[in-house]
Scaffold this motif. Structure first.
Motif, PDB file in Angstrom:
ATOM      1  N   GLN A   1       1.016  -1.208   0.087  1.00 46.14           N
ATOM      2  CA  GLN A   1       0.133  -0.030  -0.058  1.00 46.14           C
ATOM      3  C   GLN A   1       0.984   1.142  -0.041  1.00 46.14           C
ATOM      4  OE1 GLN A   1      -2.621   0.935   3.408  1.00 46.14           O
ATOM      5  NE2 GLN A   1      -4.263   0.482   2.015  1.00 46.14           N
ATOM      6  N   HIS A   2       0.599   2.359  -0.715  1.00 42.59           N
ATOM      7  CA  HIS A   2       1.194   3.516  -0.888  1.00 42.59           C
ATOM      8  C   HIS A   2       1.250   4.076   0.521  1.00 42.59           C
ATOM      9  CE1 HIS A   2       2.377   7.494  -2.146  1.00 42.59           C
ATOM     10  NE2 HIS A   2       2.447   7.067  -3.180  1.00 42.59           N
TER      11      HIS A   2
ATOM     12  N   HIS B   1      -1.365   6.458   1.361  1.00 41.72           N
ATOM     13  CA  HIS B   1      -2.681   6.223   0.886  1.00 41.72           C
ATOM     14  C   HIS B   1      -3.911   7.007   1.582  1.00 41.72           C
ATOM     15  CE1 HIS B   1      -6.147   3.384   0.148  1.00 41.72           C
ATOM     16  NE2 HIS B   1      -6.488   3.627   1.197  1.00 41.72           N
TER      17      HIS B   1
ATOM     18  N   ARG C   1      -3.918  10.204   0.031  1.00 45.70           N
ATOM     19  CA  ARG C   1      -4.412  10.261  -1.393  1.00 45.70           C
ATOM     20  C   ARG C   1      -5.991  10.323  -1.530  1.00 45.70           C
ATOM     21  NH1 ARG C   1      -0.256   6.658  -4.760  1.00 45.70           N
ATOM     22  NH2 ARG C   1       0.079   8.460  -6.253  1.00 45.70           N
TER      23      ARG C   1
ATOM     24  N   CYS D   1      -1.685  12.671  -8.674  1.00 47.13           N
ATOM     25  CA  CYS D   1      -1.740  11.114  -8.738  1.00 47.13           C
ATOM     26  C   CYS D   1      -2.337  10.573 -10.089  1.00 47.13           C
ATOM     27  CB  CYS D   1      -2.818  10.675  -7.725  1.00 47.13           C
ATOM     28  SG  CYS D   1      -2.023  11.128  -6.005  1.00 47.13           S
TER      29      CYS D   1
ATOM     30  N   GLY E   1      -6.494   5.378 -13.935  1.00 49.70           N
ATOM     31  CA  GLY E   1      -5.705   4.844 -12.693  1.00 49.70           C
ATOM     32  C   GLY E   1      -6.442   4.324 -11.289  1.00 49.70           C
ATOM     33  N   VAL E   2      -7.409   5.262 -10.916  1.00 46.58           N
ATOM     34  CA  VAL E   2      -8.239   4.652  -9.923  1.00 46.58           C
ATOM     35  C   VAL E   2      -8.898   3.323  -9.913  1.00 46.58           C
ATOM     36  CG1 VAL E   2     -10.241   5.108  -8.243  1.00 46.58           C
ATOM     37  CG2 VAL E   2      -8.496   7.131  -9.008  1.00 46.58           C
TER      38      VAL E   2
ATOM     39  N   VAL F   1      -8.057   1.150 -12.354  1.00 46.51           N
ATOM     40  CA  VAL F   1      -7.303   0.117 -12.852  1.00 46.51           C
ATOM     41  C   VAL F   1      -6.813  -0.504 -11.488  1.00 46.51           C
ATOM     42  CG1 VAL F   1      -4.831  -0.302 -13.618  1.00 46.51           C
ATOM     43  CG2 VAL F   1      -6.459   0.624 -15.169  1.00 46.51           C
ATOM     44  N   LEU F   2      -6.291   0.304 -10.642  1.00 48.25           N
ATOM     45  CA  LEU F   2      -5.823  -0.132  -9.256  1.00 48.25           C
ATOM     46  C   LEU F   2      -6.908  -1.005  -8.678  1.00 48.25           C
ATOM     47  CD1 LEU F   2      -3.847   0.414  -6.853  1.00 48.25           C
ATOM     48  CD2 LEU F   2      -5.131   2.189  -6.192  1.00 48.25           C
ATOM     49  N   HIS F   3      -8.241  -0.983  -8.846  1.00 53.07           N
ATOM     50  CA  HIS F   3      -9.003  -1.787  -7.984  1.00 53.07           C
ATOM     51  C   HIS F   3      -9.697  -2.853  -9.014  1.00 53.07           C
ATOM     52  CE1 HIS F   3      -9.013   1.997  -5.542  1.00 53.07           C
ATOM     53  NE2 HIS F   3      -9.103   1.091  -4.747  1.00 53.07           N
TER      54      HIS F   3
ATOM     55  N   ASN G   1      -9.731  -7.660  -9.137  1.00 50.12           N
ATOM     56  CA  ASN G   1      -9.704  -8.271  -7.775  1.00 50.12           C
ATOM     57  C   ASN G   1     -10.577  -9.250  -7.397  1.00 50.12           C
ATOM     58  OD1 ASN G   1      -7.497  -6.782  -7.184  1.00 50.12           O
ATOM     59  ND2 ASN G   1      -8.742  -5.078  -6.822  1.00 50.12           N
TER      60      ASN G   1
ATOM     61  N   ARG H   1      -8.759  -5.532 -15.721  1.00 51.94           N
ATOM     62  CA  ARG H   1      -8.142  -4.063 -16.084  1.00 51.94           C
ATOM     63  C   ARG H   1      -8.336  -3.786 -17.660  1.00 51.94           C
ATOM     64  NH1 ARG H   1      -4.698  -6.317 -12.053  1.00 51.94           N
ATOM     65  NH2 ARG H   1      -4.332  -4.912 -10.311  1.00 51.94           N
TER      66      ARG H   1
END
Length: 149
Positions: A41-42, A45, A48, A67, A72-73, A75-77, A80, A130
Protein backbone atom coordinates in the motif's frame (compact mmCIF):
# COMPACT_ATOMS: atom_id res chain seq x y z
CA UNK A 1 -26.80 28.54 -4.12
CA UNK A 2 -25.68 25.65 -1.90
CA UNK A 3 -22.01 25.16 -1.17
CA UNK A 4 -20.28 22.16 -2.70
CA UNK A 5 -20.36 18.94 -0.71
CA UNK A 6 -16.65 19.55 -0.11
CA UNK A 7 -17.28 22.96 1.45
CA UNK A 8 -20.34 21.79 3.37
CA UNK A 9 -18.30 18.95 4.89
CA UNK A 10 -15.62 21.33 6.14
CA UNK A 11 -13.01 21.27 3.39
CA UNK A 12 -9.73 19.40 3.35
CA UNK A 13 -9.50 18.76 7.12
CA UNK A 14 -12.91 17.06 7.02
CA UNK A 15 -11.88 14.78 4.17
CA UNK A 16 -8.63 13.86 5.85
CA UNK A 17 -10.62 12.96 8.99
CA UNK A 18 -13.06 10.95 6.83
CA UNK A 19 -10.26 9.06 5.07
CA UNK A 20 -8.54 8.28 8.37
CA UNK A 21 -11.78 7.09 9.96
CA UNK A 22 -12.69 5.04 6.90
CA UNK A 23 -9.27 3.42 6.75
CA UNK A 24 -9.47 2.52 10.44
CA UNK A 25 -12.93 1.01 9.98
CA UNK A 26 -11.76 -1.04 6.98
CA UNK A 27 -8.76 -2.31 8.94
CA UNK A 28 -11.10 -3.35 11.76
CA UNK A 29 -13.47 -5.18 9.39
CA UNK A 30 -12.59 -8.90 9.14
CA UNK A 31 -13.31 -9.00 5.38
CA UNK A 32 -11.92 -5.62 4.34
CA UNK A 33 -8.81 -5.91 6.47
CA UNK A 34 -6.74 -7.79 3.90
CA UNK A 35 -6.95 -5.28 1.03
CA UNK A 36 -6.31 -2.42 3.46
CA UNK A 37 -3.37 -3.94 5.28
CA UNK A 38 -1.21 -5.38 2.51
CA UNK A 39 2.44 -4.30 2.53
CA UNK A 40 2.38 -2.78 -0.97
CA UNK A 41 0.00 0.00 0.00
CA UNK A 42 1.19 3.50 -0.85
CA UNK A 43 2.63 5.25 2.24
CA UNK A 44 0.33 8.25 1.67
CA UNK A 45 -2.74 6.14 0.96
CA UNK A 46 -4.97 7.95 3.46
CA UNK A 47 -3.88 11.40 2.28
CA UNK A 48 -4.40 10.42 -1.36
CA UNK A 49 -7.82 8.99 -0.57
CA UNK A 50 -8.77 12.22 1.18
CA UNK A 51 -7.60 14.26 -1.81
CA UNK A 52 -9.53 12.02 -4.21
CA UNK A 53 -12.80 12.21 -2.30
CA UNK A 54 -12.34 15.95 -1.80
CA UNK A 55 -11.88 16.49 -5.53
CA UNK A 56 -14.84 14.28 -6.47
CA UNK A 57 -17.10 16.09 -4.03
CA UNK A 58 -16.29 19.60 -5.20
CA UNK A 59 -12.85 20.38 -3.84
CA UNK A 60 -9.64 21.39 -5.58
CA UNK A 61 -8.04 19.07 -8.16
CA UNK A 62 -5.15 18.00 -5.90
CA UNK A 63 -5.59 14.30 -6.61
CA UNK A 64 -5.69 14.58 -10.39
CA UNK A 65 -2.78 17.03 -10.42
CA UNK A 66 -0.51 14.78 -8.37
CA UNK A 67 -1.79 11.22 -8.79
CA UNK A 68 -3.55 10.91 -12.14
CA UNK A 69 -7.00 10.39 -13.56
CA UNK A 70 -9.93 8.07 -12.94
CA UNK A 71 -8.42 5.43 -15.21
CA UNK A 72 -5.64 4.92 -12.68
CA UNK A 73 -8.14 4.63 -9.83
CA UNK A 74 -10.20 2.03 -11.69
CA UNK A 75 -7.16 0.05 -12.85
CA UNK A 76 -5.91 -0.09 -9.26
CA UNK A 77 -9.20 -1.67 -8.14
CA UNK A 78 -9.97 -3.82 -11.21
CA UNK A 79 -9.27 -7.52 -11.44
CA UNK A 80 -9.67 -8.31 -7.75
CA UNK A 81 -12.36 -10.97 -8.20
CA UNK A 82 -15.88 -10.94 -6.81
CA UNK A 83 -16.14 -7.94 -4.52
CA UNK A 84 -19.92 -7.60 -4.20
CA UNK A 85 -19.95 -8.21 -0.42
CA UNK A 86 -16.78 -6.16 -0.02
CA UNK A 87 -18.48 -3.31 -1.84
CA UNK A 88 -21.42 -3.35 0.57
CA UNK A 89 -19.05 -3.50 3.54
CA UNK A 90 -16.96 -0.65 2.06
CA UNK A 91 -20.04 1.58 1.75
CA UNK A 92 -21.07 0.71 5.30
CA UNK A 93 -17.61 1.65 6.61
CA UNK A 94 -17.77 4.91 4.64
CA UNK A 95 -21.17 5.85 6.06
CA UNK A 96 -20.05 5.08 9.61
CA UNK A 97 -16.74 6.87 9.09
CA UNK A 98 -18.68 10.06 8.33
CA UNK A 99 -19.99 9.82 11.90
CA UNK A 100 -16.52 9.09 13.27
CA UNK A 101 -15.12 12.10 11.41
CA UNK A 102 -17.94 14.26 12.76
CA UNK A 103 -19.08 15.36 9.32
CA UNK A 104 -22.36 17.29 9.26
CA UNK A 105 -25.32 15.07 10.11
CA UNK A 106 -27.60 16.90 7.66
CA UNK A 107 -29.78 14.17 6.05
CA UNK A 108 -29.42 15.54 2.49
CA UNK A 109 -25.66 15.74 2.86
CA UNK A 110 -25.43 12.21 4.22
CA UNK A 111 -27.72 10.92 1.46
CA UNK A 112 -25.46 12.54 -1.16
CA UNK A 113 -22.36 10.94 0.40
CA UNK A 114 -24.00 7.50 0.45
CA UNK A 115 -25.28 7.86 -3.11
CA UNK A 116 -21.80 8.82 -4.30
CA UNK A 117 -20.14 5.86 -2.59
CA UNK A 118 -22.74 3.38 -3.83
CA UNK A 119 -22.21 4.71 -7.35
CA UNK A 120 -18.41 4.58 -6.97
CA UNK A 121 -18.49 0.97 -5.81
CA UNK A 122 -20.63 0.09 -8.84
CA UNK A 123 -18.04 1.74 -11.08
CA UNK A 124 -15.32 -0.47 -9.59
CA UNK A 125 -17.48 -3.59 -9.88
CA UNK A 126 -18.18 -2.76 -13.54
CA UNK A 127 -14.52 -3.47 -14.34
CA UNK A 128 -13.73 -7.02 -13.28
CA UNK A 129 -10.55 -6.94 -15.39
CA UNK A 130 -8.15 -4.11 -16.09
CA UNK A 131 -8.68 -4.39 -19.85
CA UNK A 132 -12.24 -3.05 -19.51
CA UNK A 133 -11.19 0.21 -17.87
CA UNK A 134 -11.58 3.18 -20.24
CA UNK A 135 -8.42 5.16 -20.92
CA UNK A 136 -8.26 8.86 -20.12
CA UNK A 137 -11.26 8.86 -17.80
CA UNK A 138 -11.60 12.11 -15.87
CA UNK A 139 -12.09 12.22 -12.12
CA UNK A 140 -15.87 12.22 -11.60
CA UNK A 141 -17.55 15.18 -9.95
CA UNK A 142 -20.46 14.62 -7.59
CA UNK A 143 -22.93 17.21 -6.31
CA UNK A 144 -25.97 17.31 -4.07
CA UNK A 145 -27.95 16.07 -7.07
CA UNK A 146 -25.59 13.29 -8.12
CA UNK A 147 -23.05 12.84 -10.89
CA UNK A 148 -22.24 15.98 -12.85
CA UNK A 149 -21.99 15.66 -16.62
Amino acid sequence: MRPSLFDFAGGEPAFLALARAHHARCLADPELNHPFSHPGQHPQHVERLAAYWAEVLGGPPRYSESCGDETGVLVLHAGNGDMSDLGRRFVDCFVRAADDAKLPADPEFRAALRAYMEWAVQQVLAHPVRETVPRGAAIPRWSWDGLLA
